[in-house]
Scaffold this motif. Structure first.
Motif, PDB file in Angstrom:
ATOM      1  N   LEU A  24       6.307  18.267 -46.229  1.00  0.00           N
ATOM      2  CA  LEU A  24       7.381  18.761 -47.572  1.00  0.00           C
ATOM      3  C   LEU A  24       7.218  20.088 -47.658  1.00  0.00           C
ATOM      4  CD1 LEU A  24       9.166  17.944 -49.937  1.00  0.00           C
ATOM      5  CD2 LEU A  24       7.045  17.464 -51.230  1.00  0.00           C
ATOM      6  N   MET A  25       5.909  20.624 -47.429  1.00  0.00           N
ATOM      7  CA  MET A  25       5.830  22.259 -47.952  1.00  0.00           C
ATOM      8  C   MET A  25       6.579  22.933 -46.661  1.00  0.00           C
ATOM      9  SD  MET A  25       2.381  24.265 -47.641  1.00  0.00           S
ATOM     10  CE  MET A  25       2.050  23.875 -45.852  1.00  0.00           C
ATOM     11  N   ILE A  26       6.667  22.514 -45.616  1.00  0.00           N
ATOM     12  CA  ILE A  26       7.557  23.153 -44.477  1.00  0.00           C
ATOM     13  C   ILE A  26       9.009  23.158 -44.614  1.00  0.00           C
ATOM     14  CG2 ILE A  26       8.013  22.943 -41.744  1.00  0.00           C
ATOM     15  CD1 ILE A  26       4.879  22.217 -41.643  1.00  0.00           C
ATOM     16  N   ILE A  27       9.218  21.929 -45.030  1.00  0.00           N
ATOM     17  CA  ILE A  27      10.990  21.768 -44.996  1.00  0.00           C
ATOM     18  C   ILE A  27      11.339  22.505 -46.506  1.00  0.00           C
ATOM     19  CG2 ILE A  27      12.651  19.947 -45.766  1.00  0.00           C
ATOM     20  CD1 ILE A  27      11.789  19.678 -43.063  1.00  0.00           C
ATOM     21  N   PHE A 146      12.829  10.380 -46.435  1.00  0.00           N
ATOM     22  CA  PHE A 146      12.621  10.917 -47.767  1.00  0.00           C
ATOM     23  C   PHE A 146      12.062  12.435 -47.779  1.00  0.00           C
ATOM     24  CE2 PHE A 146       9.880  11.597 -51.563  1.00  0.00           C
ATOM     25  CZ  PHE A 146      11.127  11.907 -52.508  1.00  0.00           C
ATOM     26  N   VAL A 147      10.992  12.590 -47.404  1.00  0.00           N
ATOM     27  CA  VAL A 147      10.492  13.980 -47.361  1.00  0.00           C
ATOM     28  C   VAL A 147      11.281  14.868 -46.589  1.00  0.00           C
ATOM     29  CG1 VAL A 147       8.376  15.415 -46.814  1.00  0.00           C
ATOM     30  CG2 VAL A 147       8.140  12.793 -47.891  1.00  0.00           C
ATOM     31  N   ALA A 148      11.841  14.449 -45.570  1.00  0.00           N
ATOM     32  CA  ALA A 148      12.378  15.355 -44.784  1.00  0.00           C
ATOM     33  C   ALA A 148      13.728  15.801 -45.354  1.00  0.00           C
ATOM     34  CB  ALA A 148      12.698  14.812 -43.269  1.00  0.00           C
ATOM     35  N   ALA A 149      14.425  14.574 -46.008  1.00  0.00           N
ATOM     36  CA  ALA A 149      15.947  14.738 -46.738  1.00  0.00           C
ATOM     37  C   ALA A 149      15.666  15.335 -47.958  1.00  0.00           C
ATOM     38  CB  ALA A 149      16.593  13.425 -46.654  1.00  0.00           C
ATOM     39  N   ALA A 150      14.992  14.754 -48.644  1.00  0.00           N
ATOM     40  CA  ALA A 150      14.695  15.546 -50.195  1.00  0.00           C
ATOM     41  C   ALA A 150      14.236  16.971 -50.430  1.00  0.00           C
ATOM     42  CB  ALA A 150      14.048  14.392 -50.996  1.00  0.00           C
ATOM     43  N   GLY A 151      13.408  17.118 -49.230  1.00  0.00           N
ATOM     44  CA  GLY A 151      12.589  18.443 -49.350  1.00  0.00           C
ATOM     45  C   GLY A 151      13.649  19.570 -49.528  1.00  0.00           C
ATOM     46  N   GLY A 152      14.665  19.520 -48.684  1.00  0.00           N
ATOM     47  CA  GLY A 152      15.536  20.669 -48.886  1.00  0.00           C
ATOM     48  C   GLY A 152      16.149  20.673 -50.144  1.00  0.00           C
TER      49      GLY A 152
END
Length: 484
Positions: A24-27, A146-152
């Motif tokens: 999440l931090m990275i995305i 979820f994390v990869a998509a929502a992070g942005g």
């Protein structure tokens, strides 16, 4: 015995949370900068084309090094690679926050991208290895999706809050304590595994070719706004980028230890899902970048209002990725869900093409971002599952790196193309005497139209290329809804 097994199961889910926190931090860093761009531009005196490099300096090493990082993780152990990446990323975040010049900020962003690639490349492979049972794996991938998509989209809101409340420097400083805590927790909770050994080798030449090709390609596209699409400069540098990327493919076909074994791409779902992801992310990422500029420059939104304006995207992705998407995928199949999701995203982007100068948020913006949130929330988990299908344990790191690579490459290339097209169109109208605000709005509309076209093309590919994987009886009975 059962108590021990239960503890092991619980520790795996906690480890998943730690890995996703790092991801999440990275995305977040891919988009958290977007809402602060106008402030950064004014503070460090960036030009319009130079400003795009604040984003691309991160995305290019990220996308270009993911395959090498994934392969190296297979060799030395994925946990080691993850921890090393977190360390580099956290240190680079501190440098970004301290930056007081264009050069230092762009250089630090580049190092951030390197650290992000090291950590992100191995996460999905670690998750697949930790959860070999199909039902649990589906639940774990839903969390990761979820994390990869929502992070942005969450990054847009977080960037607005931090920029408005403190300063743009804190969108980077906030990573430092998060990175330190994530490192400490991962060191203790994430299971380690021995890599296959450095003797197996990593294709450094292949990594140099693909990274150089991507960087040169994005540079060519961004500079096309200054030199023109048909100029000698654009054609020569573009040809150089193509030569490097073709060389990468040739290297993978002939290398004894390829960075990207081409056998992975023989599976039409794996190849198709990754290509579809390039197009979908290109359309959506360009919308985030240009949409933020539209809200700030045309509608006069402040950073916090911009973040709140995109909140329906985060809510849609968050609400669907962890719950409804798993049930919908189980009911209708990942292929069918992905097709419908892509059409929703394309429809949302198409609505943005009518963005007026005096827009009303709930009439002109809210319907578009809501459709995109629903589409992305349904689409990303299905796409991730298809992209990781049939990956063996030995290739899971490479397959994970490929998924992340296509996501970052799509974002970088999409941003470069759409920002350049919008700038060129705007400059042309201003030269003809159009008012600046009208010219900017027209440029954004053209870019949004291209975004919608890219996602519509992705939907067409999903219809023609993808095949619904055969589902066993056991999988049909497992509906991943909650964690643990």
């Amino acid at each position: 015995m059962s108590h021990t097994v239960g503890q092991q199961r619980d520790s795996r889910w906690f480890a998943l949370v730690v890995l996703c926190a790092g991801m999440l931090m990275i995305i977040l860093d891919g988009t958290i900068v977007n809402v602060a761009l106008p402030v950064i531009q004014a503070d460090l005196d960036f030009s319009q084309s130079g400003l795009a490099w604040v984003i691309n300096a991160y995305l290019i090493p990220f996308g270009g090094l993911l395959l090498l990082a994934g392969r190296t993780g297979d060799l030395i152990g994925r946990k080691r690679m993850f921890l090393g990446g977190l360390s580099v990323f956290t240190a680079a975040s501190l440098l970004c926050g301290l930056a007081t010049s264009q050069g230092l900020l762009i250089a630090a962003r580049f190092v951030q991208g390197v650290g992000g690639a090291m950590a992100a490349a191995v996460i999905l492979g670690m998750i697949v290895t930790m959860f070999p049972e199909k039902g649990e794996q589906a639940r774990a991938i839903a969390v990761f999706s979820f994390v990869a998509a929502a992070g942005g989209s969450i990054g847009l809101l977080a960037g607005g809050v931090l920029t408005e409340a403190i300063s743009w420097h804190w969108i980077f400083f906030v990573n430092v304590p998060i990175g330190v805590v994530a490192f400490a927790l991962a060191l203790r909770s994430v299971p380690g595994e021995r890599g296959v050994g450095l003797r197996e080798g990593a294709d450094v030449l292949g990594a140099a070719l693909v990274t150089g090709g991507l960087m040169l390609g994005v540079y060519t596209i961004v500079k096309a706004a200054d030199y023109g699409w048909g100029s000698t400069h654009t054609l020569l540098f573009g040809a150089g980028a193509v030569v490097l990327l073709v060389g990468f493919v040739a290297r993978q076909a002939t290398s004894a230890k390829p960075l990207l074994p081409l056998r992975i791409l023989k599976n039409r779902n794996v190849a198709g899902a990754n290509l579809i992801q390039v197009l979908m992310v290109a359309g959506m990422f360009g919308m985030f970048f240009l949409g933020a500029l539209y809200l700030e420059r045309v509608l006069d939104y402040d950073p916090l209002q911009i973040g709140l304006g995109f909140l329906p995207v985060a809510v849609g992705i968050g609400g669907l990725s962890l719950g409804a998407s798993a049930r919908v995928n189980a009911r209708f199949g990942e292929r069918n869900v992905l097709i419908g999701a892509l059409l929703l995203v394309a429809a949302g982007l198409a609505l943005f093409t009518r963005a007026p100068i005096d827009a009303n948020y709930f009439v002109d913006v809210f319907p578009a971002v809501t459709l995109m949130g629903i589409g992305a929330g349904l689409g990303f988990p299905a796409m991730m599952t298809l992209a990781m299908s049939d990956a063996t344990k030995d290739d899971s790191g490479v397959a994970s790196g490929l998924v992340n690579t296509t996501q970052q490459v799509g974002g970088a290339l999409g941003l470069a193309v759409l920002a350049t097209v919008a700038t060129s169109h705007t400059n042309g109208l201003v030269a003809e005497g159009s008012p600046v605000v009208e010219a900017m709005t027209s440029g954004y509309r053209v870019a949004f139209g291209i975004s919608a076209g890219l996602v519509a093309l992705a939907a067409l590919l999903a219809v023609t290329v993808l095949r619904q994987p055969k589902v066993s009886v056991e999988q049909e009975e497992l509906v991943p809804v909650t964690i643990g």
